[in-house]
Design a protein around this motif. Structure first.
Motif, PDB file in Angstrom:
ATOM      1  N   UNK A 123       8.336  19.039 -14.909  1.00 50.30           N
ATOM      2  CA  UNK A 123       8.315  19.726 -13.346  1.00 50.30           C
ATOM      3  C   UNK A 123       7.902  18.278 -12.356  1.00 50.30           C
ATOM      4  N   UNK A 124       7.784  18.100 -11.206  1.00 50.63           N
ATOM      5  CA  UNK A 124       7.196  17.452 -10.785  1.00 50.63           C
ATOM      6  C   UNK A 124       8.135  17.891  -9.170  1.00 50.63           C
ATOM      7  N   UNK A 125       6.919  17.547  -7.502  1.00 52.47           N
ATOM      8  CA  UNK A 125       7.158  18.170  -5.991  1.00 52.47           C
ATOM      9  C   UNK A 125       6.106  16.731  -5.721  1.00 52.47           C
ATOM     10  N   UNK A 126       7.538  15.293  -4.906  1.00 50.06           N
ATOM     11  CA  UNK A 126       6.456  15.041  -4.279  1.00 50.06           C
ATOM     12  C   UNK A 126       6.536  15.158  -2.402  1.00 50.06           C
ATOM     13  N   UNK A 127       5.846  14.636  -1.845  1.00 50.44           N
ATOM     14  CA  UNK A 127       5.879  14.218  -0.686  1.00 50.44           C
ATOM     15  C   UNK A 127       5.473  13.293   0.392  1.00 50.44           C
ATOM     16  N   UNK A 128       5.225  13.197   1.617  1.00 48.95           N
ATOM     17  CA  UNK A 128       4.405  12.355   1.737  1.00 48.95           C
ATOM     18  C   UNK A 128       4.694  11.313   1.294  1.00 48.95           C
ATOM     19  N   UNK A 129       5.535  10.084   0.917  1.00 53.12           N
ATOM     20  CA  UNK A 129       5.385   8.707   0.475  1.00 53.12           C
ATOM     21  C   UNK A 129       5.955   8.010   2.045  1.00 53.12           C
ATOM     22  N   UNK A 130       4.611   7.467   1.810  1.00 53.41           N
ATOM     23  CA  UNK A 130       4.786   6.249   2.575  1.00 53.41           C
ATOM     24  C   UNK A 130       3.987   5.129   2.091  1.00 53.41           C
ATOM     25  N   UNK A 131       5.234   3.875   2.796  1.00 53.37           N
ATOM     26  CA  UNK A 131       4.548   1.902   2.113  1.00 53.37           C
ATOM     27  C   UNK A 131       4.126   1.706   3.281  1.00 53.37           C
ATOM     28  N   UNK A 132       3.330   0.735   3.036  1.00 56.55           N
ATOM     29  CA  UNK A 132       3.095  -0.718   3.761  1.00 56.55           C
ATOM     30  C   UNK A 132       3.144  -2.301   2.749  1.00 56.55           C
ATOM     31  N   UNK A 133       4.378  -2.757   3.101  1.00 54.79           N
ATOM     32  CA  UNK A 133       4.278  -3.230   2.333  1.00 54.79           C
ATOM     33  C   UNK A 133       3.566  -4.882   3.302  1.00 54.79           C
ATOM     34  N   UNK A 134       3.272  -5.670   2.690  1.00 57.38           N
ATOM     35  CA  UNK A 134       2.914  -6.805   2.980  1.00 57.38           C
ATOM     36  C   UNK A 134       4.261  -7.941   3.432  1.00 57.38           C
ATOM     37  N   UNK A 135       3.597  -8.018   4.065  1.00 58.39           N
ATOM     38  CA  UNK A 135       4.760  -9.956   4.703  1.00 58.39           C
ATOM     39  C   UNK A 135       4.333 -10.655   4.094  1.00 58.39           C
ATOM     40  N   UNK A 136       5.455 -11.214   3.750  1.00 58.41           N
ATOM     41  CA  UNK A 136       5.740 -13.250   3.087  1.00 58.41           C
ATOM     42  C   UNK A 136       4.324 -12.990   2.189  1.00 58.41           C
ATOM     43  N   UNK A 168      -1.849  22.930  -6.985  1.00 64.31           N
ATOM     44  CA  UNK A 168      -2.033  21.910  -5.227  1.00 64.31           C
ATOM     45  C   UNK A 168      -2.183  21.079  -5.618  1.00 64.31           C
ATOM     46  N   UNK A 169      -1.538  20.520  -3.820  1.00 57.61           N
ATOM     47  CA  UNK A 169      -1.071  19.246  -3.737  1.00 57.61           C
ATOM     48  C   UNK A 169      -2.591  18.063  -3.457  1.00 57.61           C
ATOM     49  N   UNK A 170      -1.451  17.519  -3.968  1.00 59.23           N
ATOM     50  CA  UNK A 170      -3.088  16.120  -4.079  1.00 59.23           C
ATOM     51  C   UNK A 170      -2.517  15.136  -4.080  1.00 59.23           C
ATOM     52  N   UNK A 171      -3.005  13.789  -3.515  1.00 57.32           N
ATOM     53  CA  UNK A 171      -2.108  11.985  -3.781  1.00 57.32           C
ATOM     54  C   UNK A 171      -3.458  11.041  -4.201  1.00 57.32           C
ATOM     55  N   UNK A 172      -2.724   9.976  -3.659  1.00 53.33           N
ATOM     56  CA  UNK A 172      -3.067   8.700  -4.363  1.00 53.33           C
ATOM     57  C   UNK A 172      -2.765   7.686  -3.391  1.00 53.33           C
ATOM     58  N   UNK A 173      -3.484   6.782  -2.935  1.00 48.50           N
ATOM     59  CA  UNK A 173      -3.665   5.984  -2.697  1.00 48.50           C
ATOM     60  C   UNK A 173      -3.918   5.287  -3.050  1.00 48.50           C
ATOM     61  N   UNK A 232       0.876  -1.745  -0.225  1.00 41.97           N
ATOM     62  CA  UNK A 232       0.760   0.448  -0.049  1.00 41.97           C
ATOM     63  C   UNK A 232       0.673   1.138  -0.069  1.00 41.97           C
ATOM     64  N   UNK A 233       0.795   2.174  -1.251  1.00 42.44           N
ATOM     65  CA  UNK A 233       1.770   3.327  -0.983  1.00 42.44           C
ATOM     66  C   UNK A 233       0.217   4.879  -1.333  1.00 42.44           C
ATOM     67  N   UNK A 234       1.579   5.760  -0.299  1.00 42.69           N
ATOM     68  CA  UNK A 234       0.060   6.821   0.186  1.00 42.69           C
ATOM     69  C   UNK A 234       1.241   7.881  -0.885  1.00 42.69           C
ATOM     70  N   UNK A 235       1.044   8.596  -1.640  1.00 40.24           N
ATOM     71  CA  UNK A 235       2.118   9.721  -2.095  1.00 40.24           C
ATOM     72  C   UNK A 235       1.316  10.684  -2.285  1.00 40.24           C
ATOM     73  N   UNK A 236       1.865  12.210  -1.855  1.00 39.04           N
ATOM     74  CA  UNK A 236       1.298  13.699  -2.614  1.00 39.04           C
ATOM     75  C   UNK A 236       1.744  13.838  -3.184  1.00 39.04           C
ATOM     76  N   UNK A 237       1.889  15.014  -4.714  1.00 34.89           N
ATOM     77  CA  UNK A 237       2.135  15.511  -5.438  1.00 34.89           C
ATOM     78  C   UNK A 237       1.786  16.551  -5.470  1.00 34.89           C
ATOM     79  N   UNK A 238       2.155  17.322  -6.306  1.00 36.57           N
ATOM     80  CA  UNK A 238       2.166  18.660  -7.015  1.00 36.57           C
ATOM     81  C   UNK A 238       2.792  19.111  -7.845  1.00 36.57           C
TER      82      UNK A 238
END
Length: 716
Positions: free
Chosen positions: A310-323, A256-261, A199-205
């Motif tokens: 041109x691109x900007x990113x912030x708050x890049x957070x990942x949950x990887x799957x166990x095994x 504007x800042x936007x996000x993908x989950x 699962x990946x959360x990422x914000x961009x502008x």
């Protein structure tokens, strides 16, 4: 008016009825005949561009109607484009499509040959250049297990590019005040860590008319582009480029800042853009243009596109799957048997209860220590179907897999023989004591077989360290003298050592899987063959093999291969029976466990239960116990998802070779000092001796975890 007779009406009705009944059969047969064409499916391609450079590509071929083959094609750049007709004549596969982003005005021509379920041939690009290619079937990436997610991890620390690397030398990326910025077109940015499911959360502008993208596993582009007010499309905002179209356009205005989950499990993806679910559990057919490679079965990085705009990113957070797609209970049982192995090896059996140790050679019975090693051999076999099915899915040939088997087996055998001889060093003849010889040997093992990070970018350093390890081995072998008559005082193979036995068992079982693949019946026949060999060997009926026993005696004796192959059967069963039908797995494993135990006690009439003698009755009883222990772990861990209790076993399960060897290094260091640091071994209290060895075993697992963090871990 002409009157039609009743008999003719009956005949006409019969013809109509017969036609009605036979038409579906005819159409089904026609469909099946055409549908059998072996080219149908998804194909991962690798195109040779010359100068040691390859690029990925992808192709789908499917049936349109009853006889026409059509499809889609993805080049190394651009989106999936339709193929109006694919022609297959014999083994030849051809098609042509108009240019997309390529230079030149001619069509792109595909000329391939399908042989043994693999593609090869040439692609002629619109500019007239010819490039050879190879292709393998794309893996299904179907996941049967319910996801178990790790804790969220920040991929971007907000202050620098630690954990990231550029795809090209030109690095325009900068980290500033929590923002990852690409101020101009340049290189793409890749995470150093690779992921399977996540699962990946990422914000961009982005500014007006800018364009970027997030490549999932480095292969599937989630488009980022200024699209506010546009109709949804697969090549616009929140689309999986060229494949999946979002159900609505939710792009905000530039600036504007936007996000993908994003949730990616196998090929199934869910995209939540700016808080709205726009793609829900949809299947990504294949790689998109710009992918890092076409090895879809392998984990891959998170790639941030930086070569467009041109691109900007912030708050890049990942949950990887166990095994991911693994059977967690296999790892846990591997870790459990290793911890028990360290525990029983450390015990002072002059004080500890006898049932914890090994039974003597002539004693008809066994202790805990007599099950631990075959329990590990069993789990070696269980892991084989999962490990090798991934290799076959990744497109590896039988030759490549065979080379891997031989390399791994030989490595284990070599280390096993070196460890076996470390106790035979004669200090006077060798020139230095056995402790130093052993420590230098282990240094060579870690130098040569360490899993070095970022090997590609540190080729000369890694190669130098490996050569240093080889030089240490050469020096130690030349200096070695035992002062014993065996082999004129040089190294001996003897009983091959623990790792050597594992190497021989793995060699036989791995090649058995390559030969039989997922056939339980064929594997069972080979397993019974080695049980028979074990029985005949124990009855002294295989003496005519004595001339070759010093080399392949472990195979001839049959005992070790039988145990590992029994585990292989268990692995095949778990692989074939879906986890949702776990009741069937429980019944089968309990049944097999009881059958093995009964067979072992039945053979006890002719063969005593003895690990030292490696009797068939001992092998059957130990394998029966392993079937029962595993299914209990499987029910707790994989069915009930109760896994946290076993987290302390994870380092041992994931780094088994390091876990096994690390204690020996400490032993030799302690013995070198001459100080009795392991004071619990001096106690006359069984409880203190047992508790001390148990704590020692757990500390060794902790040491393995520490070494792994320091990027020191053996990988063969």
């Amino acid at each position: 008016m002409k009157i039609i007779s009743y008999s003719k009406i009956k005949i006409c009705r019969a013809i109509v009825l017969l036609t009605f009944l036979l038409l579906p059969v005819f159409l089904t047969g026609l469909y099946a005949q055409v549908g059998k064409q072996p080219i149908i499916g998804h194909w991962d391609l690798t195109v040779d561009m010359g100068n040691n450079q390859t690029v990925p590509s992808w192709m789908e071929v499917k049936l349109s109607g009853f006889k026409t083959l059509v499809g889609y094609f993805v080049a190394d750049a651009g989106s999936a484009r339709p193929i109006s007709k694919v022609t297959m004549e014999g083994q030849k596969v051809t098609f042509n499509i108009p240019p997309q982003w390529e230079s030149g005005s001619n069509d792109l021509y595909f000329d391939g040959t399908l042989d043994n379920d693999k593609l090869s041939g040439t692609i002629t690009t619109p500019d007239g250049k010819k490039h050879s290619f190879t292709g393998v079937r794309a893996p299904s990436l179907v996941r049967e297990k319910t996801p178990v997610w790790n804790k969220p991890v920040k991929l971007f620390n907000g202050s620098n590019l630690d954990g990231w690397e550029t795809q090209k030398a030109d690095n325009q990326w900068v980290a500033d005040n929590g923002i990852l910025r690409s101020p101009r077109p340049g290189s793409n940015l890749l995470s150093k860590e690779k992921f399977n499911d996540f699962k990946l959360h990422i914000e961009f502008r982005y500014p007006v008319n800018s364009n970027s993208g997030v490549y999932l596993r480095g292969r599937y582009e989630l488009q980022i582009i200024d699209s506010k007010g546009e109709e949804p499309a697969s090549v616009l905002f929140a689309g999986i480029y060229g494949f999946l179209t979002p159900n609505e356009m939710v792009a905000k205005a530039p600036g504007e800042w936007q996000s993908y989950d994003i949730t990616l499990i196998g090929r199934r993806v869910t995209i939540v853009a700016n808080g709205k679910t726009v793609i829900c559990d949809a299947i990504i057919p294949g790689i998109t243009g710009g992918a890092i490679d076409s090895k879809e079965a392998e984990p891959g990085p998170i790639l941030l596109q930086g070569d467009h705009g041109t691109i900007e990113y912030r708050n890049i957070v990942i949950n990887s799957m166990t095994n991911y797609n693994r059977i967690s209970s296999i790892d846990i049982m591997r870790g459990l048997t290793l911890v028990l192995m360290l525990f029983v090896n450390d015990l002072n059996m002059d004080v500890a209860p006898s049932w914890l140790g090994h039974a003597s050679a002539e004693f008809d019975g066994m202790g805990l220590a007599d099950w631990v090693f075959p329990g590990f051999l069993f789990i070696v076999g269980m892991a084989i179907p999962f490990a090798f099915s991934r290799r076959f899915s990744a497109g590896q040939s039988v030759r490549e897999i065979s080379r891997h088997i031989l390399t791994r087996s030989l490595s284990l055998i070599i280390i096993g023989v070196l460890m076996l001889n470390s106790g035979r060093v004669n200090p006077e003849l060798t020139g230095f004591n056995k402790n130093l010889w052993a420590l230098l040997m282990y240094l060579g093992v870690f130098l040569y077989w360490n899993d070095y990070p970022n090997k590609e970018n540190n080729f000369f350093t890694v190669t130098g360290l490996k050569f240093a390890g080889l030089a240490i081995f050469a020096f130690l072998i030349l200096k070695f003298r035992s002062g014993q008559p065996a082999n004129n005082g040089s190294l001996i193979t003897g009983w091959w050592g623990i790792l050597g036995l594992i190497g021989w068992g793995y060699l036989v079982s791995a090649f058995s899987y390559v030969l039989c693949r997922d056939s339980i019946v064929k594997t069972a026949v080979i397993t019974l063959f080695f049980l028979a060999m074990n029985m005949l060997s124990d009855l002294k009926l295989l003496e005519f093999f004595n001339p070759v026993k010093p080399v392949i005696g472990i195979i001839i004796d049959g005992n070790v291969p039988f145990i590992v192959l029994s585990g292989l059967i268990g692995g095949l069963l778990i692989k074939k029976i879906p986890i949702k039908e776990f009741q069937k797995s429980v019944l089968v494993f309990v049944g097999l466990g009881i059958f093995y135990l009964l067979a072992g006690f039945f053979l006890r009439r002719w063969f005593i239960i003895s690990k030292i003698q490696a009797t068939p009755s001992w092998a059957l009883i130990c394998s029966g116990i392993s079937f029962l222990v595993f299914i209990i772990l499987y029910w707790i861990v994989d069915v009930r998802h109760k896994i946290k209790w076993a987290s302390f076993l994870q380092p041992a399960g994931e780094n088994s070779l390091t876990t096994y060897i690390a204690p020996d290094i400490l032993y030799y260091l302690i013995w070198s000092t001459g100080i009795p640091l392991l004071i619990y071994k001096q106690s006359h209290e069984p409880l203190i001796v047992v508790a001390g060895s148990l704590i020692w075993a757990l500390l060794m697992v902790g040491l393995t975890a520490l070494l792994a963090r320091l990027k020191i871990k053996l990988r063969i």
